[in-house]
Structure formats: C-alpha cells, structure tokens
Scaffold this active site. Sequence first.
Site, PDB file in Angstrom:
ATOM      1  N   ASN A   1     -27.487  12.439   2.237  1.00  0.00           N
ATOM      2  CA  ASN A   1     -27.550  11.602   3.424  1.00  0.00           C
ATOM      3  C   ASN A   1     -26.185  11.115   3.890  1.00  0.00           C
ATOM      4  O   ASN A   1     -25.958  10.911   5.073  1.00  0.00           O
ATOM      5  CB  ASN A   1     -28.447  10.387   3.145  1.00  0.00           C
ATOM      6  CG  ASN A   1     -28.901   9.692   4.408  1.00  0.00           C
ATOM      7  OD1 ASN A   1     -29.285  10.350   5.370  1.00  0.00           O
ATOM      8  ND2 ASN A   1     -28.839   8.375   4.415  1.00  0.00           N
TER       9      ASN A   1
ATOM     10  N   THR B   1     -22.730  47.672  -3.359  1.00  0.00           N
ATOM     11  CA  THR B   1     -23.763  47.251  -2.422  1.00  0.00           C
ATOM     12  C   THR B   1     -24.113  48.430  -1.517  1.00  0.00           C
ATOM     13  O   THR B   1     -23.224  49.045  -0.925  1.00  0.00           O
ATOM     14  CB  THR B   1     -23.272  46.075  -1.567  1.00  0.00           C
ATOM     15  OG1 THR B   1     -22.820  45.034  -2.429  1.00  0.00           O
ATOM     16  CG2 THR B   1     -24.385  45.559  -0.670  1.00  0.00           C
TER      17      THR B   1
ATOM     18  N   LYS C   1     -25.013  50.472   1.567  1.00  0.00           N
ATOM     19  CA  LYS C   1     -24.765  50.341   3.001  1.00  0.00           C
ATOM     20  C   LYS C   1     -25.340  51.563   3.717  1.00  0.00           C
ATOM     21  O   LYS C   1     -25.406  52.636   3.122  1.00  0.00           O
ATOM     22  CB  LYS C   1     -23.264  50.238   3.272  1.00  0.00           C
ATOM     23  CG  LYS C   1     -22.544  49.143   2.506  1.00  0.00           C
ATOM     24  CD  LYS C   1     -22.876  47.762   3.004  1.00  0.00           C
ATOM     25  CE  LYS C   1     -22.066  46.703   2.261  1.00  0.00           C
ATOM     26  NZ  LYS C   1     -22.336  45.341   2.757  1.00  0.00           N
TER      27      LYS C   1
ATOM     28  N   LYS D   1     -26.551  48.031   5.213  1.00  0.00           N
ATOM     29  CA  LYS D   1     -27.395  47.053   4.529  1.00  0.00           C
ATOM     30  C   LYS D   1     -28.810  47.013   5.101  1.00  0.00           C
ATOM     31  O   LYS D   1     -29.754  46.661   4.387  1.00  0.00           O
ATOM     32  CB  LYS D   1     -26.753  45.666   4.590  1.00  0.00           C
ATOM     33  CG  LYS D   1     -26.537  45.119   5.988  1.00  0.00           C
ATOM     34  CD  LYS D   1     -26.094  43.663   5.951  1.00  0.00           C
ATOM     35  CE  LYS D   1     -24.687  43.510   5.423  1.00  0.00           C
ATOM     36  NZ  LYS D   1     -24.251  42.090   5.469  1.00  0.00           N
TER      37      LYS D   1
ATOM     38  N   LYS E   1     -26.776  47.481  -5.619  1.00  0.00           N
ATOM     39  CA  LYS E   1     -27.233  46.158  -5.190  1.00  0.00           C
ATOM     40  C   LYS E   1     -27.886  46.195  -3.817  1.00  0.00           C
ATOM     41  O   LYS E   1     -27.394  46.858  -2.903  1.00  0.00           O
ATOM     42  CB  LYS E   1     -26.031  45.204  -5.161  1.00  0.00           C
ATOM     43  CG  LYS E   1     -26.276  43.857  -4.523  1.00  0.00           C
ATOM     44  CD  LYS E   1     -24.990  43.059  -4.458  1.00  0.00           C
ATOM     45  CE  LYS E   1     -25.164  41.822  -3.620  1.00  0.00           C
ATOM     46  NZ  LYS E   1     -25.369  42.125  -2.191  1.00  0.00           N
TER      47      LYS E   1
ATOM     48  N   GLU F   1     -27.750  40.876   0.782  1.00  0.00           N
ATOM     49  CA  GLU F   1     -28.432  39.580   0.760  1.00  0.00           C
ATOM     50  C   GLU F   1     -29.604  39.508   1.723  1.00  0.00           C
ATOM     51  O   GLU F   1     -30.582  38.797   1.467  1.00  0.00           O
ATOM     52  CB  GLU F   1     -27.433  38.452   1.057  1.00  0.00           C
ATOM     53  CG  GLU F   1     -26.891  38.405   2.476  1.00  0.00           C
ATOM     54  CD  GLU F   1     -25.732  39.350   2.722  1.00  0.00           C
ATOM     55  OE1 GLU F   1     -25.204  39.346   3.846  1.00  0.00           O
ATOM     56  OE2 GLU F   1     -25.352  40.107   1.804  1.00  0.00           O
TER      57      GLU F   1
ATOM     58  N   HIS G   1     -26.714  35.862  -5.154  1.00  0.00           N
ATOM     59  CA  HIS G   1     -25.859  36.000  -3.977  1.00  0.00           C
ATOM     60  C   HIS G   1     -25.692  34.627  -3.342  1.00  0.00           C
ATOM     61  O   HIS G   1     -26.632  33.840  -3.313  1.00  0.00           O
ATOM     62  CB  HIS G   1     -26.466  36.981  -2.968  1.00  0.00           C
ATOM     63  CG  HIS G   1     -25.475  37.456  -1.950  1.00  0.00           C
ATOM     64  ND1 HIS G   1     -25.035  36.654  -0.918  1.00  0.00           N
ATOM     65  CD2 HIS G   1     -24.819  38.637  -1.807  1.00  0.00           C
ATOM     66  CE1 HIS G   1     -24.158  37.332  -0.182  1.00  0.00           C
ATOM     67  NE2 HIS G   1     -24.007  38.533  -0.706  1.00  0.00           N
ATOM     68  N   ARG G   2     -24.494  34.359  -2.839  1.00  0.00           N
ATOM     69  CA  ARG G   2     -24.203  33.027  -2.292  1.00  0.00           C
ATOM     70  C   ARG G   2     -24.259  32.993  -0.764  1.00  0.00           C
ATOM     71  O   ARG G   2     -23.545  32.200  -0.134  1.00  0.00           O
ATOM     72  CB  ARG G   2     -22.838  32.554  -2.786  1.00  0.00           C
ATOM     73  CG  ARG G   2     -21.668  33.460  -2.397  1.00  0.00           C
ATOM     74  CD  ARG G   2     -20.335  32.892  -2.884  1.00  0.00           C
ATOM     75  NE  ARG G   2     -19.212  33.715  -2.453  1.00  0.00           N
ATOM     76  CZ  ARG G   2     -17.942  33.322  -2.497  1.00  0.00           C
ATOM     77  NH1 ARG G   2     -17.644  32.126  -2.963  1.00  0.00           N
ATOM     78  NH2 ARG G   2     -16.974  34.119  -2.096  1.00  0.00           N
TER      79      ARG G   2
ATOM     80  N   HIS H   1     -21.560  35.838  -6.888  1.00  0.00           N
ATOM     81  CA  HIS H   1     -20.403  36.258  -6.105  1.00  0.00           C
ATOM     82  C   HIS H   1     -19.374  35.125  -6.082  1.00  0.00           C
ATOM     83  O   HIS H   1     -19.724  33.969  -5.874  1.00  0.00           O
ATOM     84  CB  HIS H   1     -20.831  36.610  -4.682  1.00  0.00           C
ATOM     85  CG  HIS H   1     -21.651  37.848  -4.614  1.00  0.00           C
ATOM     86  ND1 HIS H   1     -21.241  38.985  -3.959  1.00  0.00           N
ATOM     87  CD2 HIS H   1     -22.868  38.154  -5.139  1.00  0.00           C
ATOM     88  CE1 HIS H   1     -22.170  39.930  -4.080  1.00  0.00           C
ATOM     89  NE2 HIS H   1     -23.167  39.436  -4.791  1.00  0.00           N
TER      90      HIS H   1
ATOM     91  N   SER I   1     -16.429  40.847  -4.787  1.00  0.00           N
ATOM     92  CA  SER I   1     -17.047  41.727  -3.802  1.00  0.00           C
ATOM     93  C   SER I   1     -16.549  41.357  -2.418  1.00  0.00           C
ATOM     94  O   SER I   1     -16.385  40.184  -2.108  1.00  0.00           O
ATOM     95  CB  SER I   1     -18.572  41.583  -3.878  1.00  0.00           C
ATOM     96  OG  SER I   1     -19.210  42.285  -2.840  1.00  0.00           O
TER      97      SER I   1
END
Length: 473
Positions: free
Chosen positions: A123, A173, A175, A177, A201, A204, A294-295, A327, A379
């Site tokens: 808050n 990863t 691709k 994606k 992978k 995301e 994954h972030r 990551h 990455s």
Amino acid sequence: MSPQTETKASVGFKAGVKEYKLTYYTPEYETKDTDILAAFRVTPQPGVPPQEAGAAVAAESSTGTWTTVWTDGLTSLDRYKGRCYNIEPVPGEKDQYICYVAYPLDLFEEGSVTNMFTSIVGNVFGFKALRALRLEDLRIPPAYIKTFQGPPHGIQVERDKLNTYGRPLLGCTIKPKLGLSAKNYGRAVYECLRGGLDFTKDDENVNSQPFMRWRDRFLFCAEAIYKSQAETGEIKGHYLNATAGTCEEMIKRAVFARELGVPIVMHDYLTGGFTANTSLSHYCRDNGLLLHIHRAMHAVIDRQKNHGMHFRVLAKALRLSGGDHIHSGTVVGKLEGERDITLGFVDLLRDDFVEKDRSRGIYFTQDWVSLPGVIPVASGGIHVWHMPALTEIFGDDSVLQFGGGTLGHPWGNPPGAVANRVALEACVQARNEGRDLAAEGNAIIREACKWSPELAAACEVWKEIKFEFPAMD
C-alpha cells in the site's frame, strides 16, 4: 452520544493527526535477530523531512494509518509497529535517502510470500508524501525462512537427476515463441537436444493457445526428450510451461507432465502470482519435478532506479516461494544487468550465507540456513562469442540459454546446438587448464573453430553483433 461524551474505551485517547515520526522513527532501536529488515530508497515530496518520510513508510507498511484511532489502545503498538531505525543520504542523489525499517516477525503469516509483500510493499508505494519509493533489499531472518519449503530440489539434487557435473548447463528457448504447431515445436525441441543441449524451453507466453494446445505440446515435447535421450545417452529436459489461468488448471498441467515422466516444468511466477508459485513448488517437490521460473513482468517492477523494487528482492522472494531455476540477466546480452549487482543477487540465489556488500547492492548479511539454492539462468541476446564471458561470470552452477543463438545458426537447429556445446566444452577445458577466460576468450573460441565447422559458421554470423546502449538514468 454527543461528540464531547467520553466512553470508557476512549479514556487517555486523543483524537487527531500527529506526525508519523513521533511514533515510528526510532533511531535508538536495536534490531532483533527475528526482525525482517528492509532498505527503502525514499524520495520525499518537497518540504517533507526524511525522518517523517521514513517513519511514514514504516507506519503505512505496518500498524499505522493517517489518524490516531482509539483501537490503538487495545493492542501493543510497541510490539507490532514497524520502525524506521536509520536514514542515510544517497551519495550523488539530491533528496534521496536509504531508510531502514525493522518489522516484528509477528506481523507476517508463516510460509507466505504473498502476505509478506502485501504488508511491506502492498500500500505504501502510492503514499502522497513520497515522490518515489523503491525497496532495495530485505533481510529475511532464519526464524522466518524456516517456515518455507523453498526450492523443490535445489542445485545438487538437480545435478544428480541430470547426472551432469563440472560445467554450466545449456539451454535454448524455442523460437518463434508463438505460432508453431505442436508437432513442429516438438521437432525443434528434438533437434536442439539431439545437438547437445541439456534443456529446451517454452517461452513465457506459451501457454495453451489456438495454434498449439498445451496437451499436444506436452506430448510432442516428451517424445522429443525420449528420442534425444536414447540417441545421446544424456538426460534431457524441456521446460513445459504449466502457467495457466487458474491454480487448478496449472496443477492439472503439472500432473500431466509428471505422468509423461519428464523431468521439469515451468512457471511465470510474477504474472502467475506467489500463491500459485508456492503451490506448484510444493507439488514439484512431492512429485520429483524440477521447477524452472521465468520472471516475465519483472522490469515493470524493478527497472526504474528510484521507484519499485530491485530484482534482488524478487530473487529472494522466489527462493522462499520455490523454484530450481530463475532468469537472472546476462551482463553481456541484450537485457540490462550490471556485473557486480547481478553477481550480488546471483550469490543470494545460490549461496547459503552472503555477507553485506554495498558495492554489490547487498544491504544486509543474509543467512539462508541451508534452504536449497536456485540456479541462475543467463538468457537474452547471447551467442557463442559470449561463451567465455558467461562461463567466467556465472561459473558451473548456471544455465546458459541461447534461443536465437541456437536457432539462428545458418545451417539449422542441430548445428546451432552443436556450436554452443563445442564452445562451452572448449571454455570449460581452457578454464580447467588455468587459462584466463576474460583475457583469452576470443582466442579460445577461434581455436575451437578449427575442429568444429558448426562453431566456425556460428562465429562468422555473429562476429559483429553487440548490444551496447548507455546505462539508464
């Protein structure tokens, strides 16, 4: 009852507004081993003293509100209130201060990152007395850490599951994606794993879209894993993204992955939420699945230098909530990351005990009391020329993940994977022989090109590719 009439409960109570610093600024306070400590970068509004701003942060993130309330007398504020106990000006920054706040442990539900963040950052960031506010670091006390399971397995258990030691792990990863059919997606997974990578992978945002439903993707990826394992004799994995619209659906996808016998699933922990992530982490430990994190969305929170939350706080929260990989940026690729600061939170992910070191952005000594570690994943815009630097910076307990740096190889996916594996093996061998990767990295890669045409082709394609932009303000 008229406003002037006193009740028994209001005896000794004085209504009205008083300055936060009278209650919540306590420079004489000695912190306890059980306190959660926070370092906030505070930018007050003009005319607001730093002591009042720091006290306001402590108040609004613990027991305080904008006015005195008579129910304060029904509890012990001294026991439960947050306290701003130290304020430091930020060198080189006008009207910015690091305000240190101590929170009693009783303010937080055991084993709940959700509750911890709801209290500390839920808050106060919209408070009008502040122009900007950033949470730079947290000290999590061992007493609170022990209420969390943490990562499902940790670094050593993952090494044992993969039977891979003495080098970083390699990933890719897939691709593009979005847009591939499940069968073509599985084909790309197989080609990369067959070429020498340890992991491939889901990106995301690969969940369950009309062009590729999750169940079809899981089946074709499992086939790719088993086929590549049979042909290489190595244990392989693909991060199957279990992130979904509901926790129930997420767990259903993880259950299906377990039934297929694959080693690892994936979650977008910020968009999915800490409650969902902790639930998935518990499931993964109970059922022998590794969990890749994954972030996605992190830069919305952590990119501004004076407002939001530093990624080291999100990294600590992930270690509590649970994940075996996360990551972490690359230092050398397309995504932002300063070397010393990045290595600071990488140590906070992997190590059991990390000393305070302000030069690396670590505001507090952190003791993880044997909570399993998390493997950092480098990455984003990296390729074979970066391999020496990545190996030197991140060391063995890391995943080096090349998406375009694998699939963009001029000869196709398998040679792209071969090029990365050869480059990694060359760097590890050179390091083990005592060579300086930072000084000799390019020479090491060029030497390896002589006996790997796949690596030579990759080096030729990406020899001029750099991602160099001025640092952000």
